[in-house]
Each structure stands twice: as structure tokens, then as C-alpha cells.
Design an enzyme around this catalytic site. Structure first.
Site, PDB file in Angstrom:
ATOM      1  N   TYR A 247      41.204  43.341  36.467  1.00  0.00           N
ATOM      2  CA  TYR A 247      41.085  42.472  35.303  1.00  0.00           C
ATOM      3  C   TYR A 247      42.587  41.713  35.438  1.00  0.00           C
ATOM      4  O   TYR A 247      42.574  40.644  35.226  1.00  0.00           O
ATOM      5  CB  TYR A 247      41.332  43.314  34.045  1.00  0.00           C
TER       6      TYR A 247
ATOM      7  N   SER B 287      46.199  36.625  29.822  1.00  0.00           N
ATOM      8  CA  SER B 287      46.441  37.728  29.301  1.00  0.00           C
ATOM      9  C   SER B 287      47.841  38.283  29.611  1.00  0.00           C
ATOM     10  O   SER B 287      48.439  37.916  30.385  1.00  0.00           O
ATOM     11  CB  SER B 287      45.521  38.757  29.879  1.00  0.00           C
TER      12      SER B 287
END
Length: 258
Positions: free
Chosen positions: A155, A142
């Protein structure tokens, strides 16, 4: 059924999180391109629905219910598959919170799925790929792995780990014919986004959707199919010279947000 370029004819592909979102888009595209697709998902109905859709389009697929955080279960599924040529680690969960607003239970949950889940699938797939002469692995990282994103402590940790695992695995198994790359999407319009907005911004969904879309310089979120197209390339024989790389697919988020 498949086109000549980026063909996956004769390939066996495993897609985790294949029951929805990006994973589903990848599974459908791989089926279209001729792969036998093994759809792994925690949700039995979603996995079965994706496999059914691939079959109805003329492809071949099988659905498997598996919790990627459970190593024995993952290894058992891969032993049944036996000859994975391609692995796409798309299963993952998100979390919102800073360090001091991230309880230990939430941190552990993110680690178990996003980090250990990827490790478990790699642990199960790599020996089989070595035995069968190689393979292609694509991990879902990501932009949060390389850019500071507000309220994404756990995350971001997990996606940084995925990025690091990608490089390590690519280095260690290059002589075994195993390629390993990752991609780093920005925001992608999936059912998760719609559910997040409905839960956290009731009555303001449209306004917040536009606000989140605008954080990408290109002015919108990605479509799952756009992410799947890049993954197809990196897992195809056309990308046979590419390993140990991460590819941002972010609408300019990393380089143009200034």
C-alpha cells in the site's frame, strides 16, 4: 443550489471510487456545489445509488461501471464524458503485510488498482483537458507515502507512486492549464474500516476502533466529508494558484506523533 464560494457550476467532474467512502462524499459535495458529476465505480449498485442521491438533492449525475485497471474501458468512458474539467482519483484498495508476507498476487493487485488505475484515468483525462483548455486533478495519496507505517508495504509503495505521479504531471502540463495536486489522509472512518475490524478483530471491534483512532494526535479518525471539503477547495477556482502540492489531512499524524 450552489454557494458562491467554491462553486462548481458549469463544471463536469469525474470521481473514481465514487460509490462509497471518500469518493462518495466527494461526489455528493460536488453535486451540491453545482457540478455535473460522473460517478465511476466497479460496483454498479453503489455507483447508481450515489448518482441517484445527487439527483434527489437537486444535482446532476451519471453512473458508470468501470474497472480503473483496464485502460481501454477507462478511455471509452472518458470519451463519452468528453469534457472533464475535474478529475478526482479516489478509487483504491488497501493491503496489510510486510515485504515477506506480501505474495506477488497481492502486490500485483495493489499495483493494478492504486497505481495503474490512477495512470489510466490520467491517461484518458489529460488529452481531453488539454483540448478543452485545462482542468484540475486531485490524486489520493496517503500519509503512508511519506511515513513508515507498519505492515503496509504494498500500500505504501502504491501511494508513493501516486505522490510522484502528481508532481510529474503537474510539471509537464502546467502550461496547458492543468493543475494537479494530491492529498494525504491519515485514517478515515469509512465502511472499509468497519469491514476490516469485523473481519480481523471479531468481538473486539470497538476496542480496536478506539486504538486506531488514537494513532491520530487529534484523537479520532477523519470523516469522509472532512476529506471531501479539502478536495473541493483544491479543485475549485479559488485554488487556481495551487499545483504540484500534497496536502496532509491527518489529525497531526505526520508532524505531531513524537
Amino acid at each position: 443550489m450552489s454557494t458562491q464560494i467554491f462553486s462548481l457550476q458549469g463544471k463536469t467532474a469525474v470521481v473514481t471510487g465514487g460509490g462509497s467512502g471518500i469518493g462518495k462524499a466527494v461526489a455528493l459535495l460536488f453535486g451540491q456545489q453545482g457540478a455535473f458529476v460522473h460517478v465511476l465505480d466497479l460496483n454498479e449498485d453503489n455507483a447508481a445509488a450515489t448518482a441517484k442521491e445527487i439527483g434527489e438533492a437537486g444535482g446532476k449525475a451519471a453512473a458508470h461501471v468501470v474497472n480503473v485497471s483496464q485502460q481501454q474501458d477507462v478511455v471509452a468512458v472518458f470519451e463519452k464524458i468528453a469534457t472533464p474539467h475535474i478529475l478526482v482519483n479516489s478509487a483504491g484498495v488497501s493491503h496489510i503485510g510486510k515485504l515477506d508476507t506480501t505474495p506477488e498476487a497481492d502486490f500485483d493487485r495493489i499495483y493494478q488498482v492504486n497505481v495503474k488505475g490512477v495512470y489510466n484515468c490520467l491517461y484518458a483525462a489529460v488529452p481531453l483537458m488539454k483540448k478543452n483548455g485545462g482542468g484540475a486533478i486531485l490524486n489520493m495519496s496517503s500519509i503512508a507515502a511519506v511515513v513508515g507505517i507498519p505492515d503496509r508495504f504494498a500500500y505504501s509503495m502504491s501511494k508513493g507512486a501516486v505522490y510522484a505521479m502528481t508532481l510529474s504531471l503537474a510539471k509537464d502540463y502546467i502550461k496547458d492549464g492543468i493543475r494537479c495536486n494530491s492529498i494525504s489522509p491519515a485514517r478515515v472512518h469509512t465502511p472499509f474500516v468497519d469491514g476490516f475490524l469485523a473481519k480481523n478483530y471479531p468481538g473486539q471491534e470497538a476496542e480496536m476502533f478506539e486504538k486506531l483512532s488514537a494513532t491520530q494526535p487529534i484523537g479520532r479518525m477523519a470523516k469522509p466529508e472532512e476529506i471531501a471539503n479539502l478536495i473541493l477547495y483544491l479543485c475549485s477556482d479559488e485554488a487556481s494558484f495551487i499545483t504540484g502540492c500534497d496536502y496532509p489531512i491527518d489529525g497531526g499524524f505526520i508532524k505531531l506523533n513524537n
